[in-house]
Design a protein around this motif. Sequence first.
Motif, mmCIF file in Angstrom:
data_model
loop_
_atom_site.group_PDB
_atom_site.id
_atom_site.type_symbol
_atom_site.label_atom_id
_atom_site.label_comp_id
_atom_site.label_asym_id
_atom_site.label_seq_id
_atom_site.Cartn_x
_atom_site.Cartn_y
_atom_site.Cartn_z
ATOM 1 N N TYR A 79 0.851 -1.182 0.000
ATOM 2 C CA TYR A 79 0.000 0.000 0.000
ATOM 3 C C TYR A 79 0.890 1.236 0.000
ATOM 4 N N GLN A 131 0.856 5.336 1.284
ATOM 5 C CA GLN A 131 0.172 6.317 2.111
ATOM 6 C C GLN A 131 0.865 7.663 1.982
ATOM 7 N N ARG A 163 -0.773 12.286 5.866
ATOM 8 C CA ARG A 163 -2.069 12.637 6.436
ATOM 9 C C ARG A 163 -3.251 12.171 5.583
ATOM 10 N N LYS A 164 -2.996 11.175 4.723
ATOM 11 C CA LYS A 164 -4.073 10.624 3.906
ATOM 12 C C LYS A 164 -4.270 9.147 4.232
ATOM 13 N N GLU A 165 -5.346 8.574 3.665
ATOM 14 C CA GLU A 165 -5.576 7.162 3.908
ATOM 15 C C GLU A 165 -4.669 6.291 3.036
ATOM 16 N N PRO A 166 -4.322 5.080 3.506
ATOM 17 C CA PRO A 166 -3.547 4.151 2.671
ATOM 18 C C PRO A 166 -4.374 3.706 1.465
ATOM 19 N N LEU A 214 -4.180 0.871 -2.005
ATOM 20 C CA LEU A 214 -3.475 -0.267 -2.569
ATOM 21 C C LEU A 214 -2.576 0.166 -3.719
ATOM 22 N N PHE A 272 -0.402 -5.145 9.056
ATOM 23 C CA PHE A 272 0.323 -4.090 8.348
ATOM 24 C C PHE A 272 1.698 -3.892 8.966
ATOM 25 N N GLY A 273 2.685 -3.674 8.105
ATOM 26 C CA GLY A 273 3.972 -3.203 8.599
ATOM 27 C C GLY A 273 3.859 -1.733 8.971
ATOM 28 N N ASP A 274 4.877 -1.218 9.661
ATOM 29 C CA ASP A 274 4.841 0.179 10.094
ATOM 30 C C ASP A 274 5.181 1.165 8.978
ATOM 31 N N MET A 301 3.664 6.900 13.164
ATOM 32 C CA MET A 301 3.582 5.479 13.517
ATOM 33 C C MET A 301 2.774 4.721 12.466
ATOM 34 N N GLY A 302 2.791 3.393 12.612
ATOM 35 C CA GLY A 302 2.013 2.556 11.716
ATOM 36 C C GLY A 302 0.560 2.447 12.147
ATOM 37 N N LEU A 303 -0.206 1.700 11.378
ATOM 38 C CA LEU A 303 -1.619 1.451 11.699
ATOM 39 C C LEU A 303 -1.713 0.391 12.792
ATOM 40 N N PHE A 338 -8.895 5.485 11.146
ATOM 41 C CA PHE A 338 -9.285 5.053 9.808
ATOM 42 C C PHE A 338 -10.212 3.858 9.900
ATOM 43 N N GLU A 343 -8.033 -7.013 -0.773
ATOM 44 C CA GLU A 343 -7.634 -5.637 -0.587
ATOM 45 C C GLU A 343 -8.578 -4.909 0.367
ATOM 46 N N GLN A 344 -8.013 -4.043 1.208
ATOM 47 C CA GLN A 344 -8.816 -3.195 2.065
ATOM 48 C C GLN A 344 -8.924 -1.811 1.446
ATOM 49 N N PHE A 349 -9.882 2.094 2.360
ATOM 50 C CA PHE A 349 -9.903 2.940 3.548
ATOM 51 C C PHE A 349 -10.758 4.190 3.347
ATOM 52 N N GLY A 350 -11.345 4.627 4.446
ATOM 53 C CA GLY A 350 -11.988 5.932 4.468
ATOM 54 C C GLY A 350 -10.948 7.018 4.654
ATOM 55 N N PRO A 351 -11.361 8.306 4.574
ATOM 56 C CA PRO A 351 -10.427 9.425 4.635
ATOM 57 C C PRO A 351 -9.900 9.711 6.034
ATOM 58 N N ARG A 388 -9.718 12.869 12.385
ATOM 59 C CA ARG A 388 -8.622 13.387 13.204
ATOM 60 C C ARG A 388 -9.186 13.818 14.551
#
Lengths: 110, 113
Positions: free
Chosen positions: A36, A38, A41-44, A46, A100-102, B41-43, B90, B101-102, B104-106, B109
């Motif tokens: 993925y 990213q 400040r946005k969504e991930p 694919l 998910f990886g970081d 950081m990660g998810l 998210f 596949e996933q 995601f929404g926006p 915050r």
Amino acid sequence: RKEVEQDPGPFNVPEGATVAFNCTYSNSASQSFFWYRQDCRKEPKLLMSVYSSGNEDGRFTAQLNRASQYISLLIRDSKLSDSATYLCVVNPPNAGKSTFGDGTTLTVKP
Amino acid sequence: NAGVTQTPKFQVLKTGQSMTLQCAQDMNHNSMYWYRQDPGMGLRLIYYSASEGTTDKGEVPNGYNVSRLNKREFSLRLESAAPSQTSVYFCASSELGGTYEQYFGPGTRLTVT
């Protein structure tokens, strides 16, 4: 040990460079894999799936090495617009969720 | 198709207040997820719903509750917000479980003061 590990970087490369990221996973039974992207400040979103035979999409190539339990992403001819964080995703068999990886941060500079 | 939508986009809470984050998808997906992402950081998976009628804890469920209202909607509730819950949240959905596949929404915050 984390289930999925990535080198966080950052990777700073000039435009036109080739850069590769690896992602290692601990569960040898894992069955599906993704990369993925990213943006800040946005969504991930694919980028590409990773198949056993490897796959290519333009400048991007993804490969899977089951024996060594890692997946890789190769970006050729880097563009400024490739600057982002790249997340690898590993899915165990019959899992209701993904791991998910970081993420690895890439900055492409002029 | 709108894909995955989340409301609100931004929220500021005081410590101890409660709120519900809403998520809806229009892709007829079976599985839905809630993640949080702290700066740099990660998810981290909070809760997920592999299919309508089921919910399961993820990596960091403490302080949260979820409701899979129907196939389209999956809400996340903070009963008593704490500053440690300041993050970007998210929501995501997939056709069925982790194999797919996933989307995601926006994101929402959230700042807790």
